[in-house]
Design an enzyme around this catalytic site. Structure first.
Site, short mmCIF file in Angstrom:
data_model
loop_
_atom_site.label_atom_id
_atom_site.label_comp_id
_atom_site.label_asym_id
_atom_site.label_seq_id
_atom_site.Cartn_x
_atom_site.Cartn_y
_atom_site.Cartn_z
N ASP A 61 0.85 -1.19 0.00
CA ASP A 61 0.00 0.00 0.00
C ASP A 61 0.88 1.24 0.00
OD1 ASP A 61 -2.22 -1.56 0.07
OD2 ASP A 61 -2.87 -0.99 2.09
N LEU A 62 0.37 2.32 -0.55
CA LEU A 62 1.08 3.59 -0.52
C LEU A 62 0.65 4.37 0.71
CD1 LEU A 62 0.92 4.68 -4.27
CD2 LEU A 62 2.64 3.28 -3.11
N ASP A 83 -4.55 2.68 -4.30
CA ASP A 83 -3.10 2.69 -4.05
C ASP A 83 -2.60 1.33 -3.59
OD1 ASP A 83 -4.37 2.70 -1.61
OD2 ASP A 83 -2.94 4.05 -0.64
#
Length: 275
Positions: A144-145, A187
């Site tokens: 994940d960002l 994301d």
């Protein structure tokens, strides 16, 4: 005489009365002639070549055209048929090639994320099912960002899309051709390291990816700052549900985020999902 085989004397030839013969010149074996043995008298025979040359082969070998035949020669009709057949065959081949290319493109498009050009969720499911069925060793990374929502809120979705494309480029750069890079949506990304389960090597790759993602991304004169968190689960062959693979990687990702983000964690059997 090529056919029938075994004819090597005049006596043999006489026994082939009425039989279609295929012959070639001794010094020009690529040219095939056609003939038939006909009886003139009790002890006299003629080798009749009026059935002529093998037209289809002659046209191909010598690049014959209608100018090489008399206007009244029926062979010219055969020549037209051969040319028409060749044209139809070439058109069919070209059409089938184009159709196959369109099919491949459509299949590839169905497995591709339109924004980043990475593989999509459907491609991920296919890859996991195939690797599990074949008993391969591999590792799955859920990524994940971090702080991505802040980029969208501060600079707009165009900036967010630009960041996602930049992340996709980083992932392509750091992974091998045999690996799989997937954008699940938003994301969220998934990486599959094919044939790689060594934690030291995986740690090195993930560290370099995280460091690269943490570099500010410029968009219209502004700096977009994000990081990434990763959860890793390795498969050592055997039967395992692909859904469980992703679940375990996601559990490890939760622990990476809970530990401060901008890092990775390997799945351990003691890990658990929070309530």
């Amino acid at each position: 005489i090529r056919r029938p085989r075994g004819i090597s004397t005049m006596t043999n030839l006489q026994t082939a009365l009425g039989t279609p013969l295929r012959l070639c010149l001794r010094r020009d074996s690529k040219t095939e002639l056609r003939a038939v043995v006909a009886r003139l008298a009790a002890d006299r025979f003629i080798l009749n070549f009026s059935v002529g040359i093998g037209l289809d082969r002659a046209v191909q070998t010598y690049a014959l055209s209608e100018k090489d035949f008399a206007p009244t020669d029926l062979a010219i009709e055969m020549l037209y048929l051969l040319e028409a057949k060749r044209a139809v065959t070439e058109a069919n081949v070209a059409f089938n090639r184009k159709l196959y290319g369109a099919k491949i493109a459509a299949e590839e498009q169905a497995l591709t994320d339109t924004l980043t050009g990475l593989k999509n969720r459907r491609a991920l499911e296919n890859a996991l099912q195939s690797m599990v069925a074949k008993g391969h060793h591999f590792s799955v990374v859920q990524m994940d960002l971090d702080y991505f929502k802040r980029v969208n809120d501060s600079f707009g979705h165009a900036a967010g899309d630009h960041v996602l494309k930049s992340v996709a480029d980083i992932l392509r750069k750091h992974l091998r051709d045999q690996d799989v890079v997937v954008r699940l949506g938003g994301d969220e990304f998934v990486l599959i390291f094919s044939g790689l389960t060594d934690q030291a090597q995986i740690s090195d790759i993930c560290t370099r990816i995280i460091q690269a993602i943490e570099q500010p991304v410029k968009f219209e004169g502004k700096k977009c700052q994000i990081s990434s968190s990763m959860g890793i689960f390795s498969v050592f062959g055997g039967h395992i549900d692909p859904a469980d693979i992703l679940l375990n990687a996601d559990i490890a990702l939760y622990h990476a985020k809970n530990a401060g983000r901008g890092r990775f964690k390997f799945f351990a059997t003691r890990d658990y999902l929070p309530e």
